[in-house]
Write a protein that holds these residues in place. Structure first.
Motif, mmCIF file in Angstrom:
data_model
loop_
_atom_site.group_PDB
_atom_site.id
_atom_site.type_symbol
_atom_site.label_atom_id
_atom_site.label_comp_id
_atom_site.label_asym_id
_atom_site.label_seq_id
_atom_site.Cartn_x
_atom_site.Cartn_y
_atom_site.Cartn_z
ATOM 1 N N UNK A 72 0.765 -1.142 0.111
ATOM 2 C CA UNK A 72 0.026 0.106 -0.012
ATOM 3 C C UNK A 72 0.802 1.241 0.010
ATOM 4 N N UNK A 73 1.921 1.263 0.794
ATOM 5 C CA UNK A 73 2.970 2.372 0.776
ATOM 6 C C UNK A 73 3.447 2.559 -0.623
ATOM 7 N N UNK A 74 4.021 1.663 -1.247
ATOM 8 C CA UNK A 74 4.299 1.695 -2.398
ATOM 9 C C UNK A 74 3.281 2.383 -3.471
ATOM 10 N N UNK A 75 2.078 1.887 -3.527
ATOM 11 C CA UNK A 75 0.969 2.249 -4.223
ATOM 12 C C UNK A 75 0.897 3.741 -4.021
ATOM 13 N N UNK A 76 0.729 4.209 -2.736
ATOM 14 C CA UNK A 76 0.592 5.663 -2.517
ATOM 15 C C UNK A 76 1.816 6.476 -3.058
ATOM 16 N N UNK A 77 3.165 6.078 -2.932
ATOM 17 C CA UNK A 77 4.084 7.110 -3.461
ATOM 18 C C UNK A 77 3.990 6.996 -5.172
ATOM 19 N N UNK A 78 3.778 5.861 -5.578
ATOM 20 C CA UNK A 78 3.539 5.857 -7.139
ATOM 21 C C UNK A 78 2.344 6.807 -7.524
#
Length: 631
Positions: A72-78
């Motif tokens: 989820x953190x990766x999705x948010x950054x992207x």
């Protein structure tokens, strides 16, 4: 069953039958411990099995949770990166047309039309002029309104759905331009039924508003581009209504039900045409402080939501990422974590079994250990006697070192004293002879010898008394640098990694020479401490510590072994040292503590985890500008 008989011959049969009736109870008594052992063993294995299952479940859940959160953190950054690109594109597209309405203020024909709005030929001429400008600008439409809100000329005057001849005074961008000079509005065209962004500008002549120029910007190209990407994108206006969307079913639907006041305003300005404005039935699972959220949409799919404000904060660009791929990856990692936990439990079982075997072997050696215990007690007694003798030798070494120090001091003092005596005698003879110039030279020599004696006894004066020298503003960075220069040879020879981290412009109230002596003592002790370890490192960190009374904190830590607790409690007492006899007197830290207190500060010591020790000097802060002025 019991049988009774009056004959004497029947008596043995009674006894045999009676004993046979008691036999089952005796058997039961012997089997009871075995049954208890079996029951306790079963319970123990049940508890262990339950704990193992719980551990496997916990490992699987933890692996899943950590992997899912990282996904989820990766999705948010992207998502934030993608939103930044889309927001820049939208803002840039809107800003391209902000100049266009104001450009019409320079057109004489437009101003003549505003002066004579009923002139049909002038309306035709201005409309053609607007059409030519709009072909170059690439806007959806460009038109001129009178102060009454009636459209006097339009670039699409010859096309169906043109606003030419319509009264648009109910539109917010008209009233905003009349009251504020500019206006902006997103809405569905009343005549064209096409949505767009309207920018208006008040046309003035001689300071008086004569009319309004309006440009309509089409944003359909953004919706078409959004349909080609993996994520879903929405654009919310100031009422949180989706005015653009990558999905048609989400367009012109508010995020939450609109209030009655908003419905009244919408019915007047008509920004959304005839759309029903049904709220999006999204369920917010989690809301985060940075604007991100997790939602479940109407079809039950879970999404991660990220947002970014655009158009001067009036709109919000929303991006939705499907959580299904991230959740699937997290499930795989959770299953792998459970398998890893099972392997770990099997290894632990093997280790426990081996431990039982070792324990059994140790039990067989218990008899031999009992004999060794007696010998160990004797060894401990002899060790205690040897330690006592060693302490006496160390004490004798301290006294010998004191004698050496005294002898060295006497040797250093004898030479200047002898020269002082000679110079004084010669000065008397020269005065008697009248050689005042030569006598002055001898007196100058006597002064130099006295200053040399003062330097030799200076350390003893510092140790015994409070220094009377005035305190000054001292740069911590300079004091540390000078101290390291003094110890540079030892640092290089010992191959010690010394790292400094000192705040810029950090100054204290102290004496330059004595502060350097204090730092030299502590750093020298740190160099001694790391001699026996493989990784030799010393860290010097100086920071500003804000509090009720701001002060400077100088921490000097090393990677050597920890200080014994009993020594740590008496660290600043005289003759307390962990060094071998003859190598140190145990006076350096006491002298350093004395110097720190003379500055109005203090010196502390503590052990670090997992290894190492740290000495911290607290000193009063000084204004760095005073140091720069004095220099």
């Amino acid at each position: 069953m019991r049988e009774w008989s009056s004959g004497v011959a029947d008596a043995p049969r009674f006894v045999l039958v009676h004993k046979m009736t008691e036999l089952p109870s005796l058997v039961n008594i012997k089997r009871s411990p075995e049954v208890s052992s079996v029951v306790s063993g079963s319970i123990r294995w049940l508890v262990r099995g339950t704990a193992a299952l719980a551990l496997v479940a916990a490992a699987s859940w933890l692996g899943y949770a950590v992997s899912f959160q990282r996904g989820l953190d990766h999705l948010h950054v992207a998502a934030q990166q993608r939103l930044a690109v889309e927001a820049a594109r939208l803002d840039g597209h809107l800003s391209r047309f902000e100049y266009l309405p104001s450009l019409l203020e320079t057109s004489p024909s437009v101003l003549r039309l505003l002066g004579d709005p009923a002139d049909a030929a002038l309306q035709q001429s201005v409309s053609l002029y607007l059409k030519s400008i709009n072909l170059l600008a690439g806007a959806d439409n460009l038109y001129v309104l009178g102060v009454s809100g009636e459209t006097l000329a339009a670039a699409d005057f010859d096309k169906p759905g043109t606003p030419f001849g319509e009264n648009l005074s109910y539109r917010p961008y008209v009233s905003e331009a009349l009251s504020k000079g500019r206006g902006a509005f997103f809405g569905v065209g009343i005549t064209s039924a096409r949505a767009g962004y309207y920018l208006s500008y008040a046309l003035k002549e001689g300071g008086v508003t004569r009319g309004i120029a309006t440009v309509k910007v089409n944003l359909d190209s953004f919706e078409r581009a959004w349909r080609d990407i993996d994520s879903d994108i929405l654009l919310l206006d100031e009422r949180r209504v989706a005015i653009l969307s990558s999905r048609d079913e989400w367009r012109f639907r508010p995020m939450e039900p609109l209030s009655l006041q908003m419905h009244d305003e919408i019915s007047r300005s008509k920004p959304y045409g005839n759309h029903e404005l049904r709220p999006l039935r999204w369920t917010f699972v989690a809301q985060f402080s940075d604007g991100a959220a997790r939602v479940t949409v109407e079809n039950g799919a879970a999404y991660t939501v990220s947002e970014r404000p655009i158009n001067h904060g009036q709109w919000k660009l929303i991006l939705l990422d499907d959580e299904a791929p991230t959740r699937q990856t997290a499930l795989i990692i959770g299953a792998m974590s459970g398998l890893a936990a099972i392997v770990a439990l099997l290894v632990a079982g093997l280790v426990e079994q081996r431990g039982r075997a070792i324990k059994q072997r140790l039990a067989n050696q218990a008899a031999l250990q009992a004999a060794n215990d007696m010998l160990e007690i004797r060894v401990q007694e002899r060790t205690a006697e040897l330690r006592a003798a060693q302490d006496e030798l160390v004490h004798a070494g301290k006294l010998a070192a004191l004698g050496q120090m005294s002898a060295g001091m006497v040797h250093e003092l004898n030479q200047p004293l002898a020269a002082l005596q000679t110079a004084a005698d010669n000065a008397i003879l020269l005065v008697d002879r009248g050689s005042i110039g030569d006598a002055r030279g001898n007196l100058t020599r006597i002064g130099e010898l006295i200053r040399r004696l003062g330097r030799l006894t200076g350390q003893l004066r510092i140790f015994a008394y409070k220094s009377s020298s005035p305190l000054d503003v001292v740069s911590v960075e300079q004091a540390v640098a000078e101290s390291l220069k003094i110890l540079a040879a030892r640092i290089k020879e010992g191959r010690v990694d010394v790292v400094t981290d000192i705040d810029a412009n950090l100054c204290v109230v102290a004496d330059q020479t004595r502060l350097e002596q204090l730092l030299c003592n502590i750093v020298a002790n740190a160099l001694d401490a790391v001699e026996s370890v493989e990784q030799k490192s010393v860290l010097i960190r100086a920071t500003r510590e804000d509090g009720q009374i701001p002060r400077c904190r100088i921490a000097i830590s090393n990677s050597g072994p920890a200080i014994a607790p009993d020594v740590l409690q008496r660290m600043f007492e005289p003759f307390v040292t962990t060094k071998p006899a003859g190598k140190g007197l145990g006076l350096g830290l006491m002298l350093s503590n004395h110097i720190a207190r003379s500055f109005g500060g203090e010196l502390r010591a503590r052990n670090l985890m997992p290894r190492g020790a740290e000495f911290v000097v607290f000193l009063p802060l000084a204004d760095p500008t005073e140091a720069s002025n004095e220099r």
